[in-house]
Scaffold this motif. Structure first.
Motif, mmCIF file in Angstrom:
data_model
loop_
_atom_site.group_PDB
_atom_site.id
_atom_site.type_symbol
_atom_site.label_atom_id
_atom_site.label_comp_id
_atom_site.label_asym_id
_atom_site.label_seq_id
_atom_site.Cartn_x
_atom_site.Cartn_y
_atom_site.Cartn_z
ATOM 1 N N ILE B 1057 22.478 34.935 44.986
ATOM 2 C CA ILE B 1057 21.094 34.548 44.737
ATOM 3 C C ILE B 1057 20.664 33.723 45.939
ATOM 4 C CG2 ILE B 1057 19.518 33.213 43.258
ATOM 5 C CD1 ILE B 1057 21.628 33.596 40.999
ATOM 6 N N ASN B 1058 19.458 33.934 46.405
ATOM 7 C CA ASN B 1058 18.981 33.188 47.567
ATOM 8 C C ASN B 1058 19.039 31.690 47.318
ATOM 9 O OD1 ASN B 1058 18.582 35.040 49.485
ATOM 10 N ND2 ASN B 1058 16.367 35.330 49.087
ATOM 11 N N GLY B 1059 19.585 30.997 48.304
ATOM 12 C CA GLY B 1059 19.627 29.532 48.197
ATOM 13 C C GLY B 1059 20.853 29.030 47.480
ATOM 14 N N ILE B 1060 21.567 29.910 46.873
ATOM 15 C CA ILE B 1060 22.775 29.479 46.170
ATOM 16 C C ILE B 1060 23.976 30.128 46.821
ATOM 17 C CG2 ILE B 1060 24.039 29.578 43.984
ATOM 18 C CD1 ILE B 1060 21.371 29.328 42.552
ATOM 19 N N GLU B 1061 24.908 29.335 47.233
ATOM 20 C CA GLU B 1061 26.080 29.828 47.934
ATOM 21 C C GLU B 1061 26.966 30.631 46.980
ATOM 22 O OE1 GLU B 1061 26.513 29.420 51.069
ATOM 23 O OE2 GLU B 1061 28.602 29.996 51.385
ATOM 24 N N SER B 1062 27.212 30.035 45.836
ATOM 25 C CA SER B 1062 28.007 30.749 44.848
ATOM 26 C C SER B 1062 27.713 30.179 43.479
ATOM 27 C CB SER B 1062 29.499 30.629 45.155
ATOM 28 O OG SER B 1062 29.920 29.307 44.985
ATOM 29 N N MET B 1063 27.931 30.980 42.476
ATOM 30 C CA MET B 1063 27.645 30.523 41.134
ATOM 31 C C MET B 1063 28.545 31.247 40.153
ATOM 32 S SD MET B 1063 24.015 30.459 39.222
ATOM 33 C CE MET B 1063 23.843 30.185 37.481
ATOM 34 N N ARG B 1064 29.133 30.470 39.283
ATOM 35 C CA ARG B 1064 30.052 31.044 38.305
ATOM 36 C C ARG B 1064 29.717 30.424 36.955
ATOM 37 N NH1 ARG B 1064 34.623 28.930 36.536
ATOM 38 N NH2 ARG B 1064 36.192 30.301 35.605
ATOM 39 N N VAL B 1065 29.624 31.254 35.929
ATOM 40 C CA VAL B 1065 29.384 30.717 34.586
ATOM 41 C C VAL B 1065 30.551 31.133 33.711
ATOM 42 C CG1 VAL B 1065 26.868 30.686 34.760
ATOM 43 C CG2 VAL B 1065 28.022 32.741 33.923
ATOM 44 N N TYR B 1066 30.860 30.330 32.731
ATOM 45 C CA TYR B 1066 31.980 30.680 31.866
ATOM 46 C C TYR B 1066 31.762 30.211 30.445
ATOM 47 C CZ TYR B 1066 33.423 25.835 32.720
ATOM 48 O OH TYR B 1066 33.453 24.487 32.819
ATOM 49 N N LEU B 1067 32.481 30.884 29.573
ATOM 50 C CA LEU B 1067 32.497 30.530 28.162
ATOM 51 C C LEU B 1067 33.966 30.360 27.810
ATOM 52 C CD1 LEU B 1067 30.923 30.378 25.440
ATOM 53 C CD2 LEU B 1067 31.510 32.777 25.137
ATOM 54 N N SER B 1068 34.277 29.225 27.196
ATOM 55 C CA SER B 1068 35.683 28.928 26.998
ATOM 56 C C SER B 1068 35.917 28.387 25.600
ATOM 57 C CB SER B 1068 36.085 27.886 28.044
ATOM 58 O OG SER B 1068 37.457 27.693 28.022
ATOM 59 N N GLY B 1069 37.026 28.796 25.009
ATOM 60 C CA GLY B 1069 37.414 28.253 23.709
ATOM 61 C C GLY B 1069 38.744 27.551 23.854
ATOM 62 N N ASN B 1070 38.874 26.373 23.238
ATOM 63 C CA ASN B 1070 40.134 25.644 23.295
ATOM 64 C C ASN B 1070 40.726 25.493 21.901
ATOM 65 O OD1 ASN B 1070 38.315 24.215 25.644
ATOM 66 N ND2 ASN B 1070 40.441 24.482 26.227
ATOM 67 N N ASN B 1071 42.022 25.605 21.854
ATOM 68 C CA ASN B 1071 42.764 25.444 20.601
ATOM 69 C C ASN B 1071 42.194 26.347 19.507
ATOM 70 O OD1 ASN B 1071 44.651 24.385 18.806
ATOM 71 N ND2 ASN B 1071 43.342 22.650 18.235
ATOM 72 N N LEU B 1072 42.005 27.604 19.857
ATOM 73 C CA LEU B 1072 41.373 28.520 18.910
ATOM 74 C C LEU B 1072 42.286 28.849 17.739
ATOM 75 C CD1 LEU B 1072 39.361 30.870 21.275
ATOM 76 C CD2 LEU B 1072 38.583 28.884 19.997
ATOM 77 N N PHE B 1073 43.589 28.876 17.977
ATOM 78 C CA PHE B 1073 44.502 29.003 16.844
ATOM 79 C C PHE B 1073 45.856 28.394 17.170
ATOM 80 C CE2 PHE B 1073 45.237 33.161 18.993
ATOM 81 C CZ PHE B 1073 46.609 33.064 19.205
ATOM 82 N N VAL B 1074 46.567 28.023 16.124
ATOM 83 C CA VAL B 1074 47.948 27.567 16.250
ATOM 84 C C VAL B 1074 48.744 28.344 15.209
ATOM 85 C CG1 VAL B 1074 49.510 25.597 16.230
ATOM 86 C CG2 VAL B 1074 47.083 25.241 16.688
ATOM 87 N N ILE B 1075 49.800 28.981 15.651
ATOM 88 C CA ILE B 1075 50.676 29.669 14.697
ATOM 89 C C ILE B 1075 51.901 28.787 14.529
ATOM 90 C CG2 ILE B 1075 52.061 31.729 14.260
ATOM 91 C CD1 ILE B 1075 50.094 33.199 16.184
#
Lengths: 567, 1123
Positions: B1057-1075
Motif C-alpha cells: 500500500i502506498n506510504g506503508i512499508e509493510s503491514m501484517r494483520v493477525y487473529l490469534s487464539g490463546n489457550n483454546l483447549f487443554v486436554i
C-alpha cells in the motif's frame, strides 16, 4: 602516534591495576540488623538483650505445643474432630488418646522446640553478660534472673520429657551434649535455683510485672519438690512446704473475684498472680496474642455474645467428666428486659462460670461471667443465620444452622455430624474484651504462678506428709471461700481434707492453667481409662508419662536418646 | 539486530569470518590465495571495523547503504576503496582475479551499493557475492557443459519481471538464469529484469546471496513477479554467549536461540510468555491467570533446594537484579533470546550462573531512512474453567439429608430457591489492548531506536489488571575514525497493578449458593461469616494496588587501542521501586476498623566493568582472549507504614497519620552486598574444525565470611565440526554436523542473605520478640534483640558441576535441522537449612553447604520443512525434554556437628482440619518433593476410605502402608506447525507435559462431604460416596499430564500500500483447549517450592496460593511499518 598509543596503553594498564586493587574490597555495611559486638553497651540495651528470654515464654498463651501437650493430654481439655475441622491428621485426638509416637507427634515436637529455644536464648544471654567488659553493675542480678528463667524452661522439659540434654554453657561443644537422667536434671535445677535465690529481687510491684523475681524461683522450686517423687522417686514434701512459705513472704493474697486474675488490665493489679506472661492482641507476641479463649468458642458466640468479629475457632472444649467436678448449683432470677421475659443464672461457685453450657444469647454473658448469665428468654428471634430480627437474642450456628447451644455429652472424639460442632463446653476464663481482638487473639495475660495454686500445693504437701493439717485446711478454705464469694458455708472440715478432694479442688480452681497433666500423673490418674468420650487405659508401663523426643533432635545428635516405650 | 551490549567481544565472530574466507576448500567455485602478511593485517583491521558496523546495523540493512561515485577510468581497486569508505562494505579478492579488470567510469548519486556494484561489474570478467557486509569477488560461474549442449537458440523472446523479497520489497542484484542455458541477467536497481529467452516458456532460476534459490516457470504472458525468501541457515545465526557472541556453528556449549519470528503471538503481556514451551530444557510456568502473577522459570530442572532457581536474565548486557523485573519490559521490544544451558556456557557468569542464563536482546537502531513501526493488538479473555459446585436445590437436598430444615437456612439473607453464582460474580470478560511505536534511524556514525509501549490488561476477575507504560531508547555513536564506539541506553517503565485478594476464590467456592450476592437495593450483600466473606464486596470495596517503576541507564564505551586489542568500560544503574497501597474501608454490616497501608521497596544496583579483548590469527590457528573486571553493588531498602481507625474513608491511605495513633505500625529495613569478579576466556579453533573454549571466573562476594569470599568457576568445552572434514565434505545431503562437549562449574548464592555469616541481632518479630512493660507509658511494648540465626562463617557457594554433550545437524539443504543434548549436572555444597540441636546452637537450623543432588537429562529439538514451494510452505518443529532429578546426599558435618537430615518433610496437605499433614519429602536417593502417601484401595459401604496395609486394608490412615511416588513429569514438549500460503500464514503451537503427578488438595477440601452444610462443596463431594474426614492419600494424587493449544495464529501480509512499508494483520487464539485427565481447574500449577505454593500440591482454593483462574483469549493485532 605510536607514542600516543603507548601512553594510552600505559595509562589504561595503570588505571586498571589501581582500580583492581581498590575494588576488591568486599566490605558491606549492616543496616537494619545489629552486629552482636555493637550491642550490650547500655542498661537499655542489656534490658532489650534479655527480653527475648521472656518472649520465648509467649507460647504459653494457648498457641503452642507446651500448652496443648499439658492440657489436651489431660481430662480437662479435648479438641474433637468436627466434620473436616480439627482433623489435622489425628494430631489432636492423638494427644487426648495418648497415642503420640515419635513419627506422628506434632505438638510434642513443637513443645520441645519452644522449650529448648528458650533455654538456648537464656544460655546465650548468660554467656554474653558474663563476657561483657566492663561487667555491668547489675551483672549478678541479671545472671540470677536469667538462670532462674532458664530453670523454668528446664522444669517444663523435665516434666514433659524427663530425660533431656542439660546444657548451661552457650559454648559447649555440641558433640558432648547427651541425654541426662531425669533425677540428675532435677538435682541440677534445684542447685541452680537455690544458688540464684539470694541474688533475685524481692520486689513484687508493677515494675516486676511479667518479670522474674525471687518468688518466681520459689515457685519453680515448689513445683519441682511437689513432683519430686514422680521425677526422682523420692518425695520432698517438706521442701515444697518451705518454698510455699517463702512465697508467702512476698505478701500475696487472693483477689476477691476469681476472674480479676485473668481480665486484661484488671489483672495488672492482681495481688494473687505471682508470675504472668503478658499479651497484647496483635502486638505481644509480635502479631499474636492470647489464643486460649478464641481457640475454644464458636464464631457466632464470639461475635454476638462477646462483640468480637471474625473470631472463634470452635476447638478446645471440656468434657462432661471434667465438668462433673464443678458445683453447678445456681440461683435464677427472672426479669423483664426490653419487653422480653428473661431468666438469669448465677453460679454459687464463681469458678463454674468459666464454662459455657447450653443456649447462647446475644450479650448473654457479662463480666464476671459467673453471674447474671442469660439462661432463657421469651425472645426466640434468631441471629447468626440470615439477617437478625432487630432485638433477636437466640444465637444460631451459621455453619450447621442449629441453635448455638453447647452440650457436654460428647461420645466420640471425631464425628462429622452437624450437631457435633456444638459438642463440648467452652472456656471463657480469659474474658474477651468486646472489640479488643486482633485477628484470632485477645490481650489477657496468662498467669503461670498464682497464689491460689501455691495454697493448694502447700495443703497437698501437708496432707501427703501428714504435717500442718490445720494450715492445710485453712489454705484450702481460703481458696474455697473466694470461690463462693466469701461464703463460709462451703468450707471443708477435717474429714474433707483428702487427696481425692484436693485433686478435685485443683481441677476446679486451676482448669486450663497447665497443671492438670502434672496433677493427674502425681495423683495417679493419668493412665486411667476415661468415658464420654471413651479413652482406653494407657499401657501400665507408664511410658506415656513422658513424651517422645522429636526424631529430628535425635537425628541431629545421636547422643540424645529416645524415651523408653517409644523406641 | 542480533548483537548488542558487550561489543568488546566481537572478535569471536571476526575470527570465524576470517577463517571462512581463508580456509575455503579448493573445490569451491572460487578460491583465495594466501594473502600477504600486511594484507592480512589490514584485513583484520578492516574486518574489525565492518563487523562492528555489522553488529550495530545488522543483516537486515544490507540494502540500505547509499553511494555517490564520480570516477573516470579508475582502477577497480579504487572503486572498492571508495565504496568501502562510504558504506563500510569490504571487498575480498584474489589479486590475480582482478588483474584483468576493466577500468571504470561511473557517475552516480545516492544509489544503492547493489546498483553500483551491478554497474561496475557488468563488463568485468568476474562476479561478486555479498555476504554480511563483505563483498567477495569471485570468478564468473562456469556453467556445466551438459547444460551448454542443450542451448540451441531459435527465436528471441523477452521475459520480463521483478524480483522482490518476501515482504514485496524490490530486490536489486539477483541473478536470473534460464534453466538449461547459460543465459542470465542481473536484476536492476528496482529489481526488474529483462531476459532474452530462446523459448516462450521455460523455467527461470533466480538466485541471490542470502536468499533461497527459486525456480519459476514462465509462459509468454506478461511480466512475472518472483518473491525470494531469506535463506534460513541456523548454523549462521549469531548467538550471544555472555560477554560476547559467536556464530552458531562456532558455539561449543549448549546454547539455544529463539528469534522474534518464532515467538508465540496473541495475548502476550510478559516477555517470557512468547517463548514458553519453545526451548528444550526451559520450563516456563504461569502459575495462574493473574495478570500480576510472576512467571516461574526453570532451566534444566531443580538445581537447588533452598537457593534461588530462576535463571539469570541478562537484557542487553545488563543483568536483571530481580527476575520479576522482566515483566516491566514490553514483549514487542525483544528481538531474540539466547538460552545458555550447560555449565560450560554459563560459567562465564560464575557465581550466578548455576540456574542457566537467558540473554535477551532488544531491538536496536539501524542506519538508513527513518522507520516507524507500530504494533498493536486488542484481546478479549474469558475464564477457561470454573469448578462444578452444588446448586441451591442440590445443596438443600444434602442439607435435608443431614437433618437440617431448609427453611432455617433460607432466610432474608438468601434468595430462596435460586442458585447464586458467586464464582460468576467475581469474574468478567477481560479486554486487553497493547500499542508499541518504535522509531529507528541514523547514519553509519550514529543510529538510534526509541520506542513507547502502552499496555492495558483487564484481568478476568473484577477489579484486577495492570496498566503499563514503557519507554526504551538506545543509541550508538562512533568517533575517532571509528575507533571509539559509544552506546547508551535508557529504559523506563511504570506499571500500575490492581491486585486480587487471593482469599476471594475460596470464599466464592464455599459460600452456600442460597446466599444472595446483591441486596434488593443493588448494594453488595455484606456476608461475613467464619468461613467466608463476600468476595464481590472484598474485590469492589478494598483498595489493593501496587505501582512498579523500573529505570535502567547503561552505557558502553569501546576503544580500539591496537589492531588486535580493544579496551572498554560498561556501566549501568538500575532503580526498581515497588509501592504498595492498601485500604480497607468501614464496610456496612461488618463493624470493622478501617485500615490503611503504604509501603515501598527499592532494589537498586550499580554495576560496571572494564574489559580487554585480544584476537590473533596465525595460519589456521585462531585465538581470542577476553579479560573482564566487574564490580556489582546491590542495595535493598524497604519501608511500610499502617494505620487504623480513621474517621473518614475518603483519604484512603493518603493520610496515614489521621487514624488512632496507638494502632499505627511502621517498618523499615535495608541491606547491601557486593560482588566483584575477574574473568577470562580464551577460545581457539583450528581451521574451523576443532574448537576449544576455556574460561575462568573468580568471584568475590561480601555475603561470605572473610576466608571464603572468593570462589573460582572454571569451564572448558570443545567442538568438532565434522562436516568440514574431508570424509564428509562430499556428502551432499549433509549440510552441517557438529558435536560438542563441555564441563563447567557454576555457583548459586541466592539462598545466602547478605549477613548469614555474621552474628546479627534482630529486633522484635519472631527472633527478638516483643514484651510488655506496664510501667512505661511511652513504650509499653519494648522490642527485644536477639540473634536471628546460627551464623555460618564457613558458607561457600552452592556449586553446580555440569557435563554436557550434544550435536547439531542440518541435512537436505536445511530441510531438516536439529540438535540433541544430554547433560549430567551435580549440585555440590547443597545449601539447606539443616537441623541442628538447640542448645548449644541458637536456632534449630543452620544454612550450610552439606548435601548434593543430580540432574540428568536429554533435550531434543527438530525442525523440518515439509513443503517448500513457491506459494506454499509448511514447516514443523518440536522439542522434547526429559530430566531426572535425585537428591544424593543431605548429610555431612558443620562446625564439628553432624548434620543429618535425610528425610525432610516439605509440602503439607492443608485446609480445614488438615494441619500437620506432611505429604512431600526430601529423601536421599529420590526426587525432591517425592510424595509419601497411603494407597487408596476403595471405600467401605459407609463411605470410609480404605488404605493398603502390609497384610490387608484399613480405614485408619495412620496404619496404612505408605507409598513413595515421584511427581516429576516423564517429559515436557512443545510442537509448532507453520503453514504459509501466499500472503497467508497459519501457526499452531501446542505444548504439554507428560507423566506429572499433582496432589489435588483443592478437591480434598472442596469435595469433602463433611464440610456440608456449613459451606458449599463440589458436586463430586456428593457423587464420590466418600464420607470421611479429609485424609491425604494417593486418591487425591492425580495424573496432571496435559496438552495445551497455547496459540493458534492466522496472519495475512497485506499487499503493498502506498506510504506503508509493510503491514501484517493477525487473529490469534490463546489457550483454546487443554486436554488433561486432571480434575482441577488447570493442571499447570507451580511445581517448585515457595511459601505460597508448595511443589506439586494444588492449593487452588487456598488464601496465599489461591488460584486466579486461567483464561481463554482471542486477539486481533496488526504490525505496520512506515519508511
Amino acid at each position: 602516534m605510536k607514542r600516543l598509543k603507548f601512553y594510552i596503553t600505559l595509562l589504561s594498564v595503570i588505571a586498571l591495576s589501581l582500580t583492581g586493587l581498590r575494588c576488591t574490597k568486599l566490605d558491606s555495611k549492616v543496616y537494619s540488623q545489629v552486629v552482636n559486638d555493637n550491642f550490650w553497651q547500655t542498661p537499655a540495651q542489656i534490658a532489650a538483650g534479655k527480653a527475648p528470654a521472656y518472649s520465648a515464654l509467649q507460647g504459653l498463651g494457648g498457641n503452642s505445643g507446651i500448652y496443648w501437650e499439658n492440657e489436651i493430654s489431660s481430662d480437662e481439655m479435648i479438641t474433637p474432630t468436627r466434620g473436616g475441622d480439627w482433623g489435622d491428621g489425628g494430631m489432636w485426638t492423638n494427644i487426648w488418646n495418648h497415642f503420640e509416637t515419635p513419627g506422628s507427634a506434632g505438638a510434642s515436637d513443637w513443645a520441645w522446640g519452644d522449650i529448648f529455644g528458650g533455654i538456648g536464648k537464656c544460655n546465650y544471654i548468660i554467656y554474653t553478660l558474663n563476657n561483657l567488659n566492663p561487667a555491668p553493675p547489675t551483672l549478678t542480678a541479671d545472671l540470677a534472673e536469667m538462670k532462674a528463667l532458664r530453670s523454668y524452661f528446664y522444669y517444663i522439659a523435665l516434666d514433659l520429657y524427663g530425660n533431656i540434654p542439660y546444657v548451661t554453657n552457650f559454648k559447649q561443644d555440641p558433640t558432648t551434649v547427651a541425654t541426662i537422667p531425669r533425677a540428675q536434671v532435677f538435682d541440677s535445677l534445684v542447685a541452680v535455683l537455690t544458688e540464684a535465690l539470694p541474688n533475685l529481687s524481692t520486689v513484687t510491684d508493677i515494675t516486676k510485672y511479667g518479670k522474674v523475681n525471687k518468688y518466681f524461683a520459689n515457685c519453680v522450686l515448689a513445683k519441682l519438690y511437689l513432683n519430686a517423687e514422680v521425677y526422682t522417686g523420692t518425695p520432698r514434701w517438706a521442701a515444697c512446704i518451705a518454698q510455699c512459705d517463702a512465697i508467702k513472704e512476698g505478701g500475696y493474697s487472693l483477689m476477691g473475684n476469681y476472674y480479676d486474675n485473668f481480665k486484661d488490665k484488671v489483672q495488672e493489679a492482681s495481688t494473687e498472680n505471682i508470675f504472668v506472661v503478658p499479651y497484647q492482641a496483635g502486638i505481644v507476641p509480635a502479631g499474636g496474642g492470647n489464643y486460649i479463649n478464641v481457640s475454644s468458642i464458636m464464631a457466632n458466640n464470639a461475635n454476638f455474645t462477646f462483640g468480637q468479629l471474625g473470631m472463634g475457632n470452635n476447638g478446645m472444649s471440656t468434657t462432661r467428666t471434667f465438668y462433673k467436678f464443678y458445683d453447678t448449683t445456681s440461683s435464677y432470677d427472672t426479669r423483664v428486659v426490653n419487653g422480653n421475659t428473661n431468666v438469669y443464672r448465677t453460679f454459687n461457685d464463681q469458678r463454674t462460670g468459666q464454662f459455657l453450657i447450653g443456649q447462647q444469647y446475644v450479650k448473654g454473658v457479662t463480666y464476671p461471667p459467673h453471674q447474671d448469665i442469660l439462661y432463657a428468654s421469651s425472645n426466640t428471634g434468631k441471629v447468626g443465620v440470615g439477617p437478625a430480627d432487630p432485638g433477636a437474642l437466640m444465637i444460631y450456628d451459621d455453619q450447621s444452622g442449629l441453635p448455638l447451644s453447647y452440650f457436654d455429652t460428647m461420645y466420640l472424639v471425631s464425628n462429622p455430624a452437624p450437631y457435633f460442632r456444638l459438642a463440648g463446653l467452652r472456656n471463657i476464663k480469659y474474658w474477651p474484651e468486646p472489640g479488643g481482638n486482633v485477628g484470632d487473639n485477645i490481650s489477657n495475660d496468662v498467669p503461670v504462678f498464682r497464689y491460689a495454686d501455691i495454697l493448694l500445693m502447700k495443703a497437698e504437701a501437708e496432707v501427703r506428709s501428714g504435717t500442718g493439717l490445720d494450715d492445710a485446711l485453712q489454705n484450702v478454705n481460703t481458696v474455697r471461700r473466694r470461690a463462693y464469694s466469701g461464703s463460709t458455708s462451703h468450707d471443708w472440715g477435717n474429714a474433707d481434707l483428702t487427696l481425692d478432694n484436693i485433686y478435685a479442688e485443683r481441677a476446679r480452681e486451676l482448669a486450663w492453667e497447665m497443671v492438670r497433666r502434672q496433677d493427674m500423673i502425681r495423683f495417679g490418674h493419668f493412665l486411667e481409662a476415661r468415658t464420654i468420650p471413651d479413652k482406653a487405659a494407657d499401657d501400665p508401663d507408664k511410658h506415656t508419662y513422658l513424651l517422645p523426643v522429636p526424631p529430628s533432635v535425635i537425628l541431629s545428635n545421636p547422643n540424645i536418646k529416645q524415651n523408653p516405650g517409644y523406641q | 539486530m542480533r548483537r548488542q551490549g558487550y561489543l568488546k567481544d566481537f572478535f569471536l565472530i571476526q575470527f570465524t569470518v576470517l577463517f571462512k574466507i581463508k580456509t575455503m576448500h579448493k573445490s569451491a567455485i572460487f578460491k583465495l590465495r594466501k594473502a600477504r602478511f600486511l594484507k592480512r593485517l589490514f584485513t583484520i583491521k578492516v574486518m574489525t571495523l565492518f563487523l562492528l558496523l555489522n553488529f550495530l546495523q545488522g543483516k537486515a540493512e544490507q540494502f540500505s547503504e547509499i553511494v555517490t561515485l564520480s570516477l573516470k577510468n579508475a582502477p577497480i581497486e579504487k572503486v572498492f576503496k571508495e565504496i568501502q569508505k562510504q558504506t563500510g562494505y569490504h571487498f575480498f579478492y584474489n589479486e590475480k582475479l582482478i588483474r584483468d579488470a576493466k577500468k571504470i567510469t561511473i557517475e552516480v548519486k545516492d544509489v544503492s551499493v547493489q546498483s553500483v556494484l551491478q554497474l561496475c561489474f557488468k563488463e568485468q570478467p568476474f562476479g561478486y557475492a555479498i555476504e554480511d557486509k563483505q563483498i567477495i569477488i569471485k570468478a564468473k560461474e562456469i556453467v556445466p557443459a551438459d547444460e551448454k549442449t542443450i542451448n540451441t537458440v531459435t527465436t528471441a523472446f523477452d521475459v520480463t519481471g521483478v524480483i522482490t523479497d518476501a515482504d514485496g520489497k524490490m530486490l536489486p542484484g539477483a541473478t536470473v538464469r534460464l534453466k538449461g542455458t547459460t543465459i542470465q541477467v542481473v536484476a536492476d536497481q528496482s529489481g526488474n529484469f529483462n531476459l532474452q529467452s530462446t523459448a516462450t516458456s521455460g523455467v527461470l532460476i533466480v538466485s541471490f546471496v542470502g536468499y533461497e534459490t527459486k525456480e519459476v516457470s514462465f509462459s509468454g504472458s506478461g511480466p512475472v513477479t518472483i518473491a525470494l525468501t531469506l535463506k534460513e541457515s541456523k548454523a549462521e545465526e549469531i548467538v550471544l554467549v555472555g560477554y560476547g557472541s559467536a556464530k552458531k556453528k562456532d558455539v561449543t556449549g549448549a546454547v539455544s536461540s529463539i528469534s522474534s519470528k518464532d515467538f508465540s503471538q496473541g495475548l502476550v503481556t510478559n516477555p517470557m510468555d512468547q517463548i514458553q514451551g519453545k526451548v528444550p530444557g526451559l520450563v516456563i510456568t504461569k502459575i495462574d491467570g493473574d495478570p500480576n502473577s510472576p512467571v516461574v522459570i526453570r532451566l534444566r530442572g531443580q538445581t537447588s533446594l533452598s537457593g534461588g532457581q530462576s535463571p539469570l536474565l541478562v537484557v542487553d548486557g545488563v543483568i536483571l537484579d530481580d527476575i520479576n523485573q522482566i515483566a516491566n519490559i514490553p514483549p514487542g521490544d525483544i528481538l531474540s533470546y539466547d538460552v545458555l544451558k550447560d555449565a560450560s556456557a554459563t560459567s562465564i557468569y560464575g557465581s550466578r550462573g548455576a540456574n542457566g542464563v537467558i540473554i535477551i536482546n532488544t531491538r536496536k537502531g539501524r542506519a538508513g531512512r527513518t522507520q516507524v513501526d507500530y504494533s498493536g493488538y486488542l484481546s478479549g479473555s474469558k475464564v477457561a474453567k470454573t469448578p462444578g459446585l452444588l446448586s441451591t436445590p442440590e445443596f438443600l437436598t444434602e442439607a435435608v439429608k443431614l437433618g437440617l430444615d431448609p427453611a432455617q437456612l433460607e432466610t432474608a439473607n438468601s434468595s430462596p430457591g435460586t442458585t447464586n453464582d458467586w464464582v460468576g460474580a467475581i469474574l468478567r470478560k477481560g479486554i486487553t489492548h497493547s500499542h508499541t511505536v518504535g522509531i529507528t534511524g541514523g547514519t553509519d556514525k550514529f543510529n538510534y531506536r526509541g520506542s513507547v509501549n502502552y499496555l492495558n490488561q483487564q484481568g478476568i476477575v473484577i477489579n484486577t489488571g495492570k496498566e503499563q507504560v514503557g519507554l526504551r531508547f538506545n543509541a550508538e555513536q562512533k568517533a575517532l575514525k571509528d575507533k571509539l564506539t559509544i552506546q547508551i541506553g535508557i529504559v523506563s517503565s511504570t506499571t500500575d497493578r490492581d491486585l486480587v485478594n487471593r482469599n476471594i476464590f475460596n470464599y466464592a467456592y464455599v459460600i452456600p449458593p442460597y446466599i444472595r450476592i446483591k441486596n434488593a437495593d443493588g448494594t453488595d450483600n455484606p456476608v461475613y461469616q467464619y468461613n467466608y466473606q463476600s468476595p464481590v464486596l472484598l474485590q469492589n470495596m478494598v483498595t489493593n494496588k501496587s505501582k512498579e517503576r523500573l529505570t535502567q541507564e547503561y552505557g558502553t564505551v569501546n576503544y580500539k587501542l591496537l589492531k588486535d586489542l580493544t579496551i572498554g568500560v560498561t556501566g549501568s544503574l538500575t532503580k526498581f521501586n515497588i509501592q504498595g497501597n492498601y485500604y480497607l474501608p468501614v464496610i456496612p454490616g461488618w463493624n470493622n476498623l478501617n485500615s490503611a497501608t503504604k509501603s515501598s521497596s527499592n532494589r537498586d544496583s550499580k554495576k560496571g566493568d572494564m574489559h580487554l579483548n585480544y584476537l590473533k590469527s596465525i595460519g589456521k590457528h585462531n585465538f581470542t582472549a577476553t579479560g573482564v573486571y566487574e564490580y556489582n553493588y546491590y542495595s535493598y531498602e524497604t519501608y511500610s507504614a499502617s494505620g487504623k481507625d480513621y474517621v473518614v474513608d475518603a483519604n484512603t491511605n493518603n493520610a496515614l497519620q489521621n487514624g488512632n495513633s496507638s494502632l499505627n505500625t511502621i517498618n523499615s529495613g535495608k541491606e547491601e552486598y557486593k560482588i566483584i569478579s575477574f574473568l577470562g576466556r580464551i577460545t581457539y579453533n583450528y581451521n574451523s574444525k576443532y574448537y576449544i573454549t576455556g574460561s575462568l571466573r573468580r568471584d568475590g562476594s561480601s555475603k561470605f565470611g572473610a576466608n571464603h569470599r572468593w570462589g573460582n568457576f572454571p569451564a572448558v568445552s570443545v567442538a568438532w565440526r565434522l562436516k568440514n572434514e574431508s570424509f564428509l565434505k562430499d556428502v551432499s545431503w549433509l549440510d552441517e554436523l557438529k558435536i560438542n562437549a563441555g564441563y563447567g562449574v557454576v555457583g548459586n548464592q541466592d539462598a545466602i542473605n547478605a549477613y548469614n555469616t555474621l552474628t546479627t541481632l534482630s529486633a522484635g518479630g519472631s527472633a527478638g520478640g516483643v514484651t510488655y512493660d506496664p510501667t512505661s507509658a511511652n513504650n509499653p511494648y519494648p522490642v527485644g534483640f536477639s540473634p536471628n540465626q546460627n551464623p555460618n562463617p564457613d558458607l561457600v557457594w552452592e556449586e553446580r558441576h555440569g557435563k554436557n554433550i550434544g550435536f547439531d545437524f542440518s541435512v537436505l539443504k536445511g530441510r531438516l535441522t536439529g540438535s540433541f543434548s544430554a547433560f549430567n549436572d551435580v549440585t555440590k555444597h547443597l545449601l539447606y537449612n539443616y537441623t541442628v540441636q538447640v542448645p548449644p546452637n541458637f536456632v534449630p537450623n543452620v544454612l550450610a553447604n552439606v548435601g548434593s543432588l543430580t540432574n540428568k537429562g536429554v533435550e531434543i529439538q527438530l525442525n523440518g520443512a515439509i513443503i517448500q514451494s513457491r506459494d506454499l510452505t509448511w514447516t514443523l518443529g518440536g522439542q522434547i525434554t526429559t530430566i531426572n532429578t535425585r537428591i544424593t546426599s543431605l548429610s555431612g558435618t558443620w562446625n564439628g556437628q553432624k548434620l543429618s537430615t535425610d528425610n525432610i518433610a516439605v509440602g503439607q496437605a492443608s485446609g480445614r482440619g488438615l494441619s500437620s499433614n506432611p505429604i512431600t519429602f526430601l529423601i536421599v536417593g529420590k526426587a525432591p518433593y517425592t510424595f509419601y502417601l497411603p494407597h487408596y484401595v476403595g471405600k467401605t459401604p459407609e463411605g470410609l476410605s480404605m488404605f493398603e496395609t502390609e497384610t490387608g486394608t484399613t480405614t485408619n490412615y495412620l496404619e496404612a502402608k505408605n507409598r513413595y511416588i515421584n511427581p516429576y513429569p516423564k517429559f515436557t514438549y512443545g510442537f509448532t506447525s507453520n503453514l504459509a500460503y501466499k500472503n497467508w500464514e497459519l501457526n499452531i503451537f501446542l505444548r504439554g507435559v507428560s507423566g506429572i503427578k499433582i496432589f489435588n488438595n483443592t478437591d480434598l477440601n472442596l469435595a469433602n462431604y463433611n464440610n456440608l452444610p456449613s459451606v458449599n462443596t463440589l458436586k463430586e463431594a456428593v457423587t464420590s460416596g466418600l464420607k470421611d474426614n479429609p485424609t491425604p492419600s494417593d486418591y487425591w494424587l492425580e495424573n496432571a499430564s496435559y496438552l495445551r493449544l497455547e496459540s493458534l495464529t492466522l496472519s495475512y501480509v497485506v499487499p503493498k500500500i502506498n506510504g506503508i512499508e509493510s503491514m501484517r494483520v493477525y487473529l490469534s487464539g490463546n489457550n483454546l483447549f487443554v486436554i488433561t485427565p486432571y480434575k482441577g481447574l488447570d493442571p499447570e500449577i507451580a511445581t517448585v517450592d515457595n511459601q505460597a505454593t508448595p511443589a506439586f500440591i494444588d492449593l487452588t482454593y487456598n488464601g496465599g496460593g489461591g488460584f486466579y483462574p486461567k483464561s481463554r483469549s482471542l486477539t486481533i493485532g496488526v504490525n505496520i511499518s512506515f519508511k
